[in-house]
Write a protein that holds these residues in place. Sequence first.
Motif, short mmCIF file in Angstrom:
data_model
loop_
_atom_site.label_atom_id
_atom_site.label_comp_id
_atom_site.label_asym_id
_atom_site.label_seq_id
_atom_site.Cartn_x
_atom_site.Cartn_y
_atom_site.Cartn_z
N ARG A 140 136.84 15.20 69.74
CA ARG A 140 138.13 14.56 69.98
C ARG A 140 138.11 13.06 69.69
O ARG A 140 139.16 12.41 69.64
CB ARG A 140 138.59 14.81 71.42
CG ARG A 140 138.80 16.27 71.73
CD ARG A 140 139.18 16.53 73.18
NE ARG A 140 140.59 16.25 73.43
CZ ARG A 140 141.03 15.18 74.10
NH1 ARG A 140 140.18 14.31 74.59
NH2 ARG A 140 142.33 15.01 74.28
N LEU A 141 136.92 12.48 69.51
CA LEU A 141 136.82 11.05 69.24
C LEU A 141 137.62 10.62 68.02
O LEU A 141 138.15 9.51 67.97
CB LEU A 141 135.35 10.65 69.04
CG LEU A 141 134.43 10.69 70.26
CD1 LEU A 141 132.99 10.50 69.83
CD2 LEU A 141 134.84 9.61 71.25
N CYS A 142 137.68 11.48 67.04
CA CYS A 142 138.33 11.13 65.77
C CYS A 142 139.67 11.81 65.59
O CYS A 142 140.18 11.89 64.47
CB CYS A 142 137.41 11.48 64.60
SG CYS A 142 135.91 10.51 64.58
N ASN A 143 140.26 12.30 66.68
CA ASN A 143 141.55 12.96 66.54
C ASN A 143 142.57 12.00 65.94
O ASN A 143 142.49 10.78 66.18
CB ASN A 143 142.02 13.50 67.90
CG ASN A 143 142.58 12.40 68.79
OD1 ASN A 143 143.70 11.94 68.63
ND2 ASN A 143 141.76 11.96 69.75
N CYS A 165 135.05 13.21 60.71
CA CYS A 165 136.14 12.31 61.06
C CYS A 165 137.08 12.07 59.88
O CYS A 165 138.30 11.98 60.05
CB CYS A 165 135.59 10.99 61.58
SG CYS A 165 134.81 11.13 63.21
N ARG A 166 136.52 11.97 58.69
CA ARG A 166 137.38 11.77 57.51
C ARG A 166 138.33 12.94 57.34
O ARG A 166 139.53 12.75 57.09
CB ARG A 166 136.53 11.60 56.26
CG ARG A 166 135.99 10.20 56.05
CD ARG A 166 135.61 9.95 54.59
NE ARG A 166 134.74 11.00 54.07
CZ ARG A 166 133.42 10.98 54.16
NH1 ARG A 166 132.82 9.97 54.75
NH2 ARG A 166 132.69 11.96 53.65
N GLY A 167 137.83 14.14 57.49
CA GLY A 167 138.68 15.31 57.37
C GLY A 167 139.73 15.38 58.46
O GLY A 167 140.88 15.79 58.22
N PHE A 168 139.37 14.96 59.65
CA PHE A 168 140.28 15.01 60.79
C PHE A 168 141.48 14.09 60.55
O PHE A 168 142.59 14.34 61.02
CB PHE A 168 139.54 14.60 62.05
CG PHE A 168 139.99 15.30 63.31
CD1 PHE A 168 141.20 15.98 63.38
CD2 PHE A 168 139.19 15.29 64.44
CE1 PHE A 168 141.60 16.64 64.55
CE2 PHE A 168 139.57 15.94 65.60
CZ PHE A 168 140.78 16.61 65.67
N TYR A 182 141.56 22.34 63.82
CA TYR A 182 140.56 21.60 63.05
C TYR A 182 139.24 21.52 63.82
O TYR A 182 138.16 21.72 63.26
CB TYR A 182 141.06 20.19 62.71
CG TYR A 182 140.07 19.41 61.86
CD1 TYR A 182 140.07 19.52 60.48
CD2 TYR A 182 139.09 18.60 62.45
CE1 TYR A 182 139.15 18.84 59.69
CE2 TYR A 182 138.17 17.92 61.68
CZ TYR A 182 138.20 18.05 60.30
OH TYR A 182 137.27 17.39 59.54
N GLN A 183 139.35 21.22 65.10
CA GLN A 183 138.13 21.14 65.92
C GLN A 183 137.42 22.49 65.99
O GLN A 183 136.18 22.54 66.00
CB GLN A 183 138.50 20.68 67.35
CG GLN A 183 138.97 19.26 67.42
CD GLN A 183 139.43 18.85 68.81
OE1 GLN A 183 139.94 17.77 69.00
NE2 GLN A 183 139.25 19.72 69.79
N ARG A 184 138.18 23.54 66.04
CA ARG A 184 137.59 24.89 66.15
C ARG A 184 136.93 25.31 64.84
O ARG A 184 135.88 25.96 64.84
CB ARG A 184 138.69 25.89 66.54
CG ARG A 184 138.17 27.29 66.85
CD ARG A 184 139.28 28.16 67.41
NE ARG A 184 140.41 28.30 66.49
CZ ARG A 184 141.62 27.77 66.70
NH1 ARG A 184 141.84 27.03 67.78
NH2 ARG A 184 142.59 27.94 65.83
N ASP A 185 137.52 24.92 63.72
CA ASP A 185 137.05 25.41 62.42
C ASP A 185 136.04 24.48 61.75
O ASP A 185 135.47 24.83 60.71
CB ASP A 185 138.25 25.60 61.47
CG ASP A 185 139.20 26.69 61.95
OD1 ASP A 185 138.79 27.48 62.82
OD2 ASP A 185 140.34 26.73 61.46
N HIS A 186 135.83 23.29 62.30
CA HIS A 186 134.90 22.32 61.70
C HIS A 186 133.92 21.84 62.76
O HIS A 186 134.21 21.86 63.95
CB HIS A 186 135.65 21.12 61.11
CG HIS A 186 136.63 21.49 60.04
ND1 HIS A 186 137.88 22.01 60.32
CD2 HIS A 186 136.55 21.41 58.69
CE1 HIS A 186 138.52 22.24 59.18
NE2 HIS A 186 137.73 21.87 58.17
N GLU A 187 132.77 21.40 62.32
CA GLU A 187 131.80 20.86 63.25
C GLU A 187 131.02 19.73 62.60
O GLU A 187 130.93 19.64 61.38
CB GLU A 187 130.84 21.95 63.74
CG GLU A 187 130.00 22.58 62.64
CD GLU A 187 129.07 23.66 63.18
OE1 GLU A 187 128.08 23.95 62.48
OE2 GLU A 187 129.33 24.20 64.28
#
Length: 590
Positions: A140-143, A165-168, A182-187
């Motif tokens: 969530r830091l880069c939301n 973070c760039r993708g977010f 996005y958080q669920r599908d990326h790590e």
Amino acid sequence: MAREVIKVTAGLAGLAVGLTACGGGESASGADGPPRDGGTLRIVGSSDVEHLDTASVASVGAYGLSRTYARTLFGTRASNDFAETVPVQADVAARIPTRENGDIGKDGRTYTIRLRKGVQWNTSPVRPVTAHDFVRGFERLCNPAAPSSGKGYYISTLKGMDGFCRGFGDVDAKDAAAIARYQRDHEAEGVRAKDDATLVFRLRRPASDFLNLLSLPFTAAAPQEYDRYVPDGPEFRQHTLSDGPYQISEYKPGVSFLLTRNPAWRREGDPLRERHVDRIQITFGQDSAETVQQQLEQGTADLAWDQPVPTAAVSRLRGDPRFAIRDTPSNTPYLVFNTRSPNNGGALGRREVRQALEYAVDRSALIKIVGGPSVAQPLHTVIPPGNIGYAASNRYATPGESGDPAKCRELLGKAGHAKLTLKFPYRTNSVHKLIAQSIGQNLAACGVKTELTPDTGGSFYSSTIAVPAKAREGKWDIAAPGWTPDWYGNNGRSIIQPLFDGRTYGPNSTNYGGYDNIQVNGLIDGALTAPDPSRAAGYWQAADQKIMEDAAIVPLLDRAHTIFRSSRVRGAVFVPTAAGYDYTRLWLAD
């Protein structure tokens, strides 16, 4: 803003030892006798927090508040001895990782963190805090809705965080479902849950301050329920959950908070906090420090939220056990230039203009405003004394710290900008109006006109100087924010990186003026890759010198924090990074 450290080297420990607090009020729970439970702690002040979501908290007030309901893997202990507040302690983590206990890899790039048992969310039914909740906190830091001002710490440290973070950033900031998806599908490769009770961090390179980064409120665990809301949005703010001793039971934006006991919290599962009062009532809307002080002395309120002791009262209160001057080595306030402003033909984007304005300020007047030399000293460097990388320097010296308007006018003329008009928003709480007026008078003596505008809505940071679009539109030219380091001790990056790394400029960035110098960015990288804190200190010092050469800011004061408590407050122990007492340790006398 505010906040600091792991095992301190001998040199850093020496820094801390020299900074013990002065003044009265040296009380701690033991000195006041056995704590008494019950009652309502009444806190009054001016403005609401800019951010309530732990991912994006950015002020000392929010740091103190989040300590009551949001826990991190590591933390620091409240104490009236500054040195005791420096070392990192285990919080939700079961122990401090070391190479000796096998929790830090031989190459210094892998950290395994095991969670302590008994830490629970106040959900219905109650459930344990897991490693997956901490992963969610990091993600969530880069939301895109309310990105963390501290995200640069983690982007530069954790593997894969940069790309994550760039993708977010491409996700719709108003779509809670898209953000959660996005958080669920990326790590990010650098932060993973091995199982419910074990986290594994992988670093891009060894970082001697990594445990400090894991102690910051940005990295607090985040429950799965937070995926339902836009981060830090109005709906989120009404649905915070707690794994700390208190929970937010009622929040009226801009008006008040009511915190009550969290029934899911267990004392034996929390090594850093206690819980004594039944309720904590925080009430906003009181801009007058004098009125707040009157309430504290009369006993109709117990603590000030965002108001230090009024300057006129400091000498009168010396010797009063309710009054104290606490060390918070900081750059508070400082004058920042909006280098992106189109006003005055883009004058503030020119180094020569900013260098001229360095000579304008009368620091001796500012010291009087905040309470005299026992409270503040003139500051001429980005890094204040008591922080790694500090070296005394005064590139723009003036007689008696009183400013040199003739030199200022001369240099402005040479730069081709003898006439400037600068938009100057200021905070209305505490002495910020007086500080702004004093600086405005100094600038007038240089032939510079200022347009002072009060921030009456408590949005000075979140809606004014931390919004790049407003900077580019010229909504402001200069401002006087403050900066308390996120941690103390091995804390070079907690000053230089968040305030001056041009690569992190964006929404919620604390590089308010949009300063960007490739040499400074390189020195930051050099410090972050240095093999030990003493080597890193040289890079931080060089960065400080370059920033001052560029006149990105005008450092003003290294200011301690004056604090007062009502007669019934006991167990008052200080958290420097929150510039206040630890609410969870306080108790109330009869």
